[in-house]
Design a protein around this motif. Structure first.
Motif, PDB file in Angstrom:
ATOM      1  N   LEU A 242     -47.183 -38.346  -5.495  1.00  0.00           N
ATOM      2  CA  LEU A 242     -47.263 -37.084  -6.035  1.00  0.00           C
ATOM      3  C   LEU A 242     -47.785 -36.063  -5.424  1.00  0.00           C
ATOM      4  CD1 LEU A 242     -49.299 -38.243  -9.328  1.00  0.00           C
ATOM      5  CD2 LEU A 242     -46.836 -37.926  -8.899  1.00  0.00           C
ATOM      6  N   VAL A 243     -48.275 -36.216  -3.947  1.00  0.00           N
ATOM      7  CA  VAL A 243     -48.841 -35.008  -3.566  1.00  0.00           C
ATOM      8  C   VAL A 243     -48.031 -34.311  -2.759  1.00  0.00           C
ATOM      9  CG1 VAL A 243     -50.679 -34.690  -1.390  1.00  0.00           C
ATOM     10  CG2 VAL A 243     -50.979 -36.551  -3.184  1.00  0.00           C
ATOM     11  N   GLU A 244     -48.023 -32.893  -3.160  1.00  0.00           N
ATOM     12  CA  GLU A 244     -47.353 -31.909  -2.265  1.00  0.00           C
ATOM     13  C   GLU A 244     -48.054 -31.359  -1.083  1.00  0.00           C
ATOM     14  OE1 GLU A 244     -45.322 -27.947  -3.661  1.00  0.00           O
ATOM     15  OE2 GLU A 244     -47.085 -27.473  -2.829  1.00  0.00           O
ATOM     16  N   SER A 245     -49.459 -31.042  -1.351  1.00  0.00           N
ATOM     17  CA  SER A 245     -50.367 -30.624  -0.231  1.00  0.00           C
ATOM     18  C   SER A 245     -51.941 -30.909  -0.348  1.00  0.00           C
ATOM     19  CB  SER A 245     -50.160 -29.513   0.335  1.00  0.00           C
ATOM     20  OG  SER A 245     -49.994 -28.599  -1.110  1.00  0.00           O
ATOM     21  N   VAL A 246     -52.644 -30.941   0.584  1.00  0.00           N
ATOM     22  CA  VAL A 246     -54.174 -31.319   0.663  1.00  0.00           C
ATOM     23  C   VAL A 246     -54.633 -30.301   1.447  1.00  0.00           C
ATOM     24  CG1 VAL A 246     -55.780 -33.030   0.366  1.00  0.00           C
ATOM     25  CG2 VAL A 246     -53.351 -33.588   0.806  1.00  0.00           C
ATOM     26  N   LEU A 247     -55.768 -29.751   0.772  1.00  0.00           N
ATOM     27  CA  LEU A 247     -56.610 -28.699   1.541  1.00  0.00           C
ATOM     28  C   LEU A 247     -57.730 -29.797   2.069  1.00  0.00           C
ATOM     29  CD1 LEU A 247     -57.407 -25.672   2.196  1.00  0.00           C
ATOM     30  CD2 LEU A 247     -59.019 -25.586   0.437  1.00  0.00           C
ATOM     31  N   VAL A 248     -58.001 -29.851   3.501  1.00  0.00           N
ATOM     32  CA  VAL A 248     -58.864 -30.722   4.001  1.00  0.00           C
ATOM     33  C   VAL A 248     -59.889 -29.871   4.828  1.00  0.00           C
ATOM     34  CG1 VAL A 248     -57.448 -32.755   3.913  1.00  0.00           C
ATOM     35  CG2 VAL A 248     -57.250 -31.315   6.010  1.00  0.00           C
ATOM     36  N   ARG A 249     -61.066 -30.347   5.126  1.00  0.00           N
ATOM     37  CA  ARG A 249     -62.131 -30.081   6.217  1.00  0.00           C
ATOM     38  C   ARG A 249     -61.925 -31.237   7.249  1.00  0.00           C
ATOM     39  NH1 ARG A 249     -66.836 -31.267   8.655  1.00  0.00           N
ATOM     40  NH2 ARG A 249     -68.359 -29.845   8.869  1.00  0.00           N
ATOM     41  N   ASP A 250     -61.560 -30.682   8.340  1.00  0.00           N
ATOM     42  CA  ASP A 250     -61.516 -31.459   9.358  1.00  0.00           C
ATOM     43  C   ASP A 250     -62.796 -31.893  10.091  1.00  0.00           C
ATOM     44  OD1 ASP A 250     -61.873 -29.688  11.277  1.00  0.00           O
ATOM     45  OD2 ASP A 250     -59.732 -29.443  11.762  1.00  0.00           O
ATOM     46  N   ARG A 251     -62.833 -33.119  10.868  1.00  0.00           N
ATOM     47  CA  ARG A 251     -64.040 -33.460  11.501  1.00  0.00           C
ATOM     48  C   ARG A 251     -64.985 -32.278  12.541  1.00  0.00           C
ATOM     49  NH1 ARG A 251     -63.710 -39.227  14.168  1.00  0.00           N
ATOM     50  NH2 ARG A 251     -61.500 -38.711  14.222  1.00  0.00           N
ATOM     51  N   LYS A 252     -63.879 -31.354  12.765  1.00  0.00           N
ATOM     52  CA  LYS A 252     -64.627 -30.175  13.528  1.00  0.00           C
ATOM     53  C   LYS A 252     -65.097 -29.162  12.649  1.00  0.00           C
ATOM     54  CE  LYS A 252     -61.678 -30.866  17.670  1.00  0.00           C
ATOM     55  NZ  LYS A 252     -60.414 -30.738  18.037  1.00  0.00           N
ATOM     56  N   GLY A 253     -64.866 -29.240  11.365  1.00  0.00           N
ATOM     57  CA  GLY A 253     -65.578 -28.217  10.287  1.00  0.00           C
ATOM     58  C   GLY A 253     -64.529 -27.318  10.070  1.00  0.00           C
ATOM     59  N   LYS A 254     -63.214 -27.260  10.327  1.00  0.00           N
ATOM     60  CA  LYS A 254     -62.188 -26.504  10.150  1.00  0.00           C
ATOM     61  C   LYS A 254     -61.291 -26.589   8.822  1.00  0.00           C
ATOM     62  CE  LYS A 254     -61.891 -23.763  14.127  1.00  0.00           C
ATOM     63  NZ  LYS A 254     -63.377 -24.033  14.465  1.00  0.00           N
ATOM     64  N   ILE A 255     -61.084 -25.858   8.079  1.00  0.00           N
ATOM     65  CA  ILE A 255     -60.108 -26.176   6.840  1.00  0.00           C
ATOM     66  C   ILE A 255     -58.906 -25.682   6.781  1.00  0.00           C
ATOM     67  CG2 ILE A 255     -60.957 -24.056   5.911  1.00  0.00           C
ATOM     68  CD1 ILE A 255     -61.821 -25.777   3.290  1.00  0.00           C
ATOM     69  N   HIS A 256     -58.067 -26.462   6.500  1.00  0.00           N
ATOM     70  CA  HIS A 256     -56.603 -26.149   6.446  1.00  0.00           C
ATOM     71  C   HIS A 256     -55.783 -27.157   5.451  1.00  0.00           C
ATOM     72  CE1 HIS A 256     -56.164 -29.768   9.168  1.00  0.00           C
ATOM     73  NE2 HIS A 256     -57.274 -29.154   9.611  1.00  0.00           N
ATOM     74  N   TRP A 257     -54.534 -26.784   5.121  1.00  0.00           N
ATOM     75  CA  TRP A 257     -53.598 -27.284   4.379  1.00  0.00           C
ATOM     76  C   TRP A 257     -52.770 -28.270   4.932  1.00  0.00           C
ATOM     77  CZ3 TRP A 257     -53.510 -27.477  -1.110  1.00  0.00           C
ATOM     78  CH2 TRP A 257     -54.390 -26.287  -1.538  1.00  0.00           C
ATOM     79  N   LEU A 258     -52.740 -29.415   4.609  1.00  0.00           N
ATOM     80  CA  LEU A 258     -51.905 -30.416   5.229  1.00  0.00           C
ATOM     81  C   LEU A 258     -50.582 -30.550   3.994  1.00  0.00           C
ATOM     82  CD1 LEU A 258     -52.483 -32.198   7.876  1.00  0.00           C
ATOM     83  CD2 LEU A 258     -53.302 -33.729   6.060  1.00  0.00           C
ATOM     84  N   GLU A 259     -49.507 -30.945   4.644  1.00  0.00           N
ATOM     85  CA  GLU A 259     -48.579 -31.164   3.621  1.00  0.00           C
ATOM     86  C   GLU A 259     -48.680 -32.705   3.325  1.00  0.00           C
ATOM     87  OE1 GLU A 259     -46.075 -29.137   2.405  1.00  0.00           O
ATOM     88  OE2 GLU A 259     -47.122 -27.714   3.838  1.00  0.00           O
ATOM     89  N   GLY A 260     -48.362 -33.150   1.979  1.00  0.00           N
ATOM     90  CA  GLY A 260     -48.387 -34.634   1.724  1.00  0.00           C
ATOM     91  C   GLY A 260     -47.609 -35.606   2.656  1.00  0.00           C
ATOM     92  N   GLU A 261     -46.562 -35.221   3.211  1.00  0.00           N
ATOM     93  CA  GLU A 261     -45.844 -36.149   3.906  1.00  0.00           C
ATOM     94  C   GLU A 261     -46.464 -36.119   5.190  1.00  0.00           C
ATOM     95  OE1 GLU A 261     -42.193 -33.120   5.185  1.00  0.00           O
ATOM     96  OE2 GLU A 261     -43.109 -33.209   3.181  1.00  0.00           O
ATOM     97  N   HIS A 262     -47.333 -35.493   5.834  1.00  0.00           N
ATOM     98  CA  HIS A 262     -47.991 -35.589   6.812  1.00  0.00           C
ATOM     99  C   HIS A 262     -49.411 -36.274   6.830  1.00  0.00           C
ATOM    100  CE1 HIS A 262     -45.432 -32.070   8.406  1.00  0.00           C
ATOM    101  NE2 HIS A 262     -44.857 -33.175   8.584  1.00  0.00           N
ATOM    102  N   ALA A 263     -49.837 -36.729   5.448  1.00  0.00           N
ATOM    103  CA  ALA A 263     -51.173 -37.182   5.229  1.00  0.00           C
ATOM    104  C   ALA A 263     -50.998 -38.657   5.460  1.00  0.00           C
ATOM    105  CB  ALA A 263     -51.404 -36.934   3.707  1.00  0.00           C
ATOM    106  N   GLY A 264     -49.881 -39.167   5.920  1.00  0.00           N
ATOM    107  CA  GLY A 264     -49.897 -40.684   6.312  1.00  0.00           C
ATOM    108  C   GLY A 264     -50.212 -41.882   5.158  1.00  0.00           C
ATOM    109  N   PHE A 265     -49.770 -41.492   3.760  1.00  0.00           N
ATOM    110  CA  PHE A 265     -50.051 -41.945   2.900  1.00  0.00           C
ATOM    111  C   PHE A 265     -49.235 -43.715   3.064  1.00  0.00           C
ATOM    112  CE2 PHE A 265     -50.462 -38.278   0.710  1.00  0.00           C
ATOM    113  CZ  PHE A 265     -51.913 -38.526   0.345  1.00  0.00           C
ATOM    114  N   CYS A 266     -49.884 -44.909   2.927  1.00  0.00           N
ATOM    115  CA  CYS A 266     -49.533 -46.170   2.973  1.00  0.00           C
ATOM    116  C   CYS A 266     -50.352 -46.875   1.980  1.00  0.00           C
ATOM    117  CB  CYS A 266     -49.340 -46.671   4.363  1.00  0.00           C
ATOM    118  SG  CYS A 266     -50.787 -46.487   5.110  1.00  0.00           S
ATOM    119  N   TYR A 267     -49.980 -48.291   1.982  1.00  0.00           N
ATOM    120  CA  TYR A 267     -50.696 -49.208   1.234  1.00  0.00           C
ATOM    121  C   TYR A 267     -52.151 -49.120   1.162  1.00  0.00           C
ATOM    122  CZ  TYR A 267     -52.264 -53.372  -1.296  1.00  0.00           C
ATOM    123  OH  TYR A 267     -53.018 -54.185  -2.122  1.00  0.00           O
TER     124      TYR A 267
END
Ligand SMILES: Cc1cc2nc3c(=O)[nH]c(=O)nc-3n(C[C@H](O)[C@H](O)[C@H](O)COP(=O)(O)OP(=O)(O)OC[C@H]3O[C@@H](n4cnc5c(N)ncnc54)[C@H](O)[C@@H]3O)c2cc1C
Length: 310
Positions: A160-185
């Motif tokens: 269902l995910v179109e995009s996700v707003l994330v904070r990465d490990r370096k403390g940067k915030i950005h949008w990630l497309e759902g298809e780049h989020a590596g969803f698997c089982y």
């Protein structure tokens, strides 16, 4: 350890003073984690911080990173086993604006990382949006669900995910497309990369409230029939091996009902371990290892954890 504890609590106190008067910013010290998990298991955490918005989350986590204080986000605690000794660090909880749902486009819902899936389902019903009904009965948050690509009845939240707003490990915030989020089982890159989920946009299909309601009822009915709904658990303990069901295997070995103290392999669903009252993390882990070794002995299959042990 005592010095470290004092240092962490003093650092959090400084943060607390900085946010004095900010609505929704809250701190507790030495709270018992068992009060924040569906298993009702877990010792004390040095400090727990509720942040009401993304800005306070970013400031808080930057300050914790700067001082080297270990921290993690906790959603509804429905997929974790905390040790009886607790967590020696800080737990951050997303509240306020981080737990809201908006409808930015006709078939799109945007939900904060701390929003419960129950809330997402109820808003989708209000708005006559179909596609997320299968999430009903999963007692987690959007953030927790995206980490493990929660799913059931042949569907997964990642679909269902179109995009996700994330904070990465370096403390940067950005949008990630759902298809780049590596969803698997029961996994995703979000989890491997230790991203923090701030919000997510979900794609639905326009439908009618009656049809959405009927589908929600159907999924609820199946859950009640097959799972120990209402008991203290963390859902399925093990992942399903390829083309098999862990519950069926455990069942076939006669392990249903097996107990270690107050921890028990659920008599209703063999992949659930329930806490019958005062189960400890050690008892749950003992039971998990027992089941894992029995399955390995007889089937040469090594069951992987679905739940997280902290
Ligand atoms: C009765 C019952 C039924 C269940 N049924 C299902 C099911 O059908 N399908 C299924 O997949 N699961 C099921 N579960 C398991 C669980 O509900 C899901 O895995 C849920 O998605 C976990 O969400 P949570 O908010 O409780 O996560 P938590 O348990 O709080 O956290 C899990 C992990 O996610 C991380 N996390 C939480 N929020 C964030 C965030 N915003 N950003 C980054 N990391 C975060 C935590 O640090 C932790 O590592 C069930 C559990 C129960 C008790």
């Amino acid at each position: 350890m005592e010095d470290r504890h004092v240092f962490v609590c003093e650092s959090v106190k400084t943060l607390e003073n900085r946010f004095l008067g900010i609505d929704g910013f809250q701190v507790t010290y030495n709270s018992l984690l068992r009060n924040f998990t569906t298993w009702k298991i877990g010792g004390p955490v040095w400090a727990m911080i509720w942040v009401p918005d993304i800005t306070s989350f970013m400031i808080t986590t930057a300050a914790l990173d700067e001082t080297g204080i270990p921290w993690r986000i906790l959603g509804k605690g429905s997929n974790v086993l905390f040790p009886d000794t607790g967590y020696q660090g800080v737990i951050v909880r997303l509240a306020g604006e981080c737990a809201l749902v908006r409808r930015p486009k006709t078939t799109l819902l945007e939900a904060g990382g701390g929003t419960t899936l129950a809330r997402v389902v109820s808003v989708s019903l209000q708005e006559s949006l179909s596609g997320g009904e299968f999430l009903v009965g999963i007692p987690g948050t959007v953030g927790g669900a995206l980490m493990v690509n929660a799913g059931c009845f042949g569907r997964e939240i990642g679909d269902l995910v179109e995009s996700v707003l994330v904070r990465d490990r370096k403390g940067k915030i950005h949008w990630l497309e759902g298809e780049h989020a590596g969803f698997c089982y029961r996994n995703s890159f979000l989890r491997d990369g230790r991203f923090s989920v701030m919000k997510a946009r979900f794609r639905f299909t326009a439908s009618s409230a009656d049809r959405v309601r009927e589908r929600i009822r159907k999924f609820n009915r199946i859950r009640k029939l097959t799972q120990p709904v209402g008991e203290h658990s963390a859902g399925c303990v093990f992942k399903n091996p390829e083309k098999e069901f862990a519950a069926k295997i455990i069942d076939s070995l006669g392990l249903k009902g097996l107990r270690s103290g107050d921890a028990q392999v659920s008599p209703k669903h063999s992949n659930f371990i329930i806490n019958r009252g005062t189960a400890t993390a050690r008892q749950v882990q003992f039971l998990m290892e027992w089941v894992r070794s029995e399955v390995y002995r007889s089937r040469k299959l090594l069951l992987e954890n679905e739940i997280e042990v902290w």
